[in-house]
Design an enzyme around this catalytic site. Structure first.
Site, PDB file in Angstrom:
ATOM      1  N   SER A   1     -18.751   8.315 -11.408  1.00  0.00           N
ATOM      2  CA  SER A   1     -17.579   7.837 -10.548  1.00  0.00           C
ATOM      3  C   SER A   1     -16.411   7.091 -11.578  1.00  0.00           C
ATOM      4  O   SER A   1     -15.299   7.167 -12.182  1.00  0.00           O
ATOM      5  CB  SER A   1     -17.844   6.262 -10.114  1.00  0.00           C
ATOM      6  OG  SER A   1     -18.581   5.588 -11.672  1.00  0.00           O
TER       7      SER A   1
ATOM      8  N   ASP B   1     -14.763  -4.880 -10.315  1.00  0.00           N
ATOM      9  CA  ASP B   1     -16.425  -4.744  -9.928  1.00  0.00           C
ATOM     10  C   ASP B   1     -16.907  -5.086 -11.532  1.00  0.00           C
ATOM     11  O   ASP B   1     -17.854  -5.328 -12.101  1.00  0.00           O
ATOM     12  CB  ASP B   1     -16.673  -3.459  -9.730  1.00  0.00           C
ATOM     13  CG  ASP B   1     -16.151  -2.203  -9.708  1.00  0.00           C
ATOM     14  OD1 ASP B   1     -15.374  -2.272 -11.731  1.00  0.00           O
ATOM     15  OD2 ASP B   1     -15.847  -1.345  -9.877  1.00  0.00           O
TER      16      ASP B   1
ATOM     17  N   HIS C   1     -15.600  -0.457 -13.415  1.00  0.00           N
ATOM     18  CA  HIS C   1     -14.817   0.671 -13.683  1.00  0.00           C
ATOM     19  C   HIS C   1     -13.579   0.624 -14.292  1.00  0.00           C
ATOM     20  O   HIS C   1     -13.126  -0.864 -14.069  1.00  0.00           O
ATOM     21  CB  HIS C   1     -14.352   1.508 -11.938  1.00  0.00           C
ATOM     22  CG  HIS C   1     -15.844   1.650 -11.671  1.00  0.00           C
ATOM     23  ND1 HIS C   1     -16.919   0.814 -11.337  1.00  0.00           N
ATOM     24  CD2 HIS C   1     -16.633   3.016 -11.454  1.00  0.00           C
ATOM     25  CE1 HIS C   1     -17.353   1.798 -10.209  1.00  0.00           C
ATOM     26  NE2 HIS C   1     -17.623   3.210 -11.107  1.00  0.00           N
TER      27      HIS C   1
END
Length: 217
Positions: A39, A192, A195
């Site tokens: 990701s 979060d 990221h």
């Protein structure tokens, strides 16, 4: 003015690129780099233009590099996932590859020996395809103990030495260089805490960009 002939790409992939001075060359060919990752590479939580690959592409364009980046990042991917798709990622037009995997292995508590074996397979495939590599490391937290961390963190250095490939210490090196980690997390990470946000990606790209240019030599 001097142009530089880089012998990084074998046989028909040998290219002449005027990169350091940003000089165009009538004989230069576009270099294709696949960014194999998770990701962090894919650009999770960001508009497409703010992700890692588009921002790195823009940075390289600004340096005068004739390069096309392929976003081969898949959110949630582990080193095992990267190994399972490396063969079809390495199409004949791919000249080099950025390998940035391992973060999800840590999140899942996967044995570093398993992660290492998967990365080894990825590097073997790239070597067999005569593709140059920039291996991007990751760092494990101490949640699983010092032995886990030492084995996980150390596998990137060991594999880079074994295969003679370039190593970028850790994907977040640009953020770690900010000094105040708590402040950097507040400024450059998504809510979060895993990221980077668009500004964080920009800092990461500016730090990693020169290593990608080195990959082109």
């Amino acid at each position: 003015m001097r142009c530089f002939t880089y012998g990084a790409f074998h046989s028909a992939r040998n290219l002449t690129i005027c990169l350091i001075l940003g000089i165009g060359s009538a004989h230069a060919e576009t270099v294709t780099i696949a960014a194999l990752g998770d990701s962090l590479t894919q650009g999770y939580g960001l508009p497409p233009e703010d992700g890692f690959v588009p921002q790195l592409q823009a940075w390289l364009d600004g340096q005068g590099a004739d390069v096309v980046l392929i976003n081969a990042g898949v959110s949630g991917d582990t080193t095992a996932g990267g190994l399972s798709r490396v063969a079809w990622t390495l199409t004949p037009d791919v000249d080099a590859m950025i390998v940035a995997l391992g973060g999800n292995d840590v999140l899942r508590g996967i044995d570093p020996a398993v992660s290492r074996a998967n990365l080894d397979g990825i590097l073997q495939a790239a070597v067999a395809a005569e593709v140059d590599i920039l291996l991007v490391g990751m760092e494990a937290p101490l949640n699983y103990g010092t032995d886990f961390k030492d084995r996980f963190d150390g596998m990137y250095t060991d594999l880079a030495e074994t295969y003679g490939v370039a190593l970028y210490p850790t994907f977040f090196d640009g953020l770690l260089a900010q000094g105040d980690i708590a402040n950097a997390r507040a400024l450059y990470m998504q809510p979060d805490g895993i990221h980077p946000n668009a500004e964080g990606v920009e800092v990461i790209v500016e730090a990693m960009g020169p290593s990608v240019l080195e990959l082109l030599r």
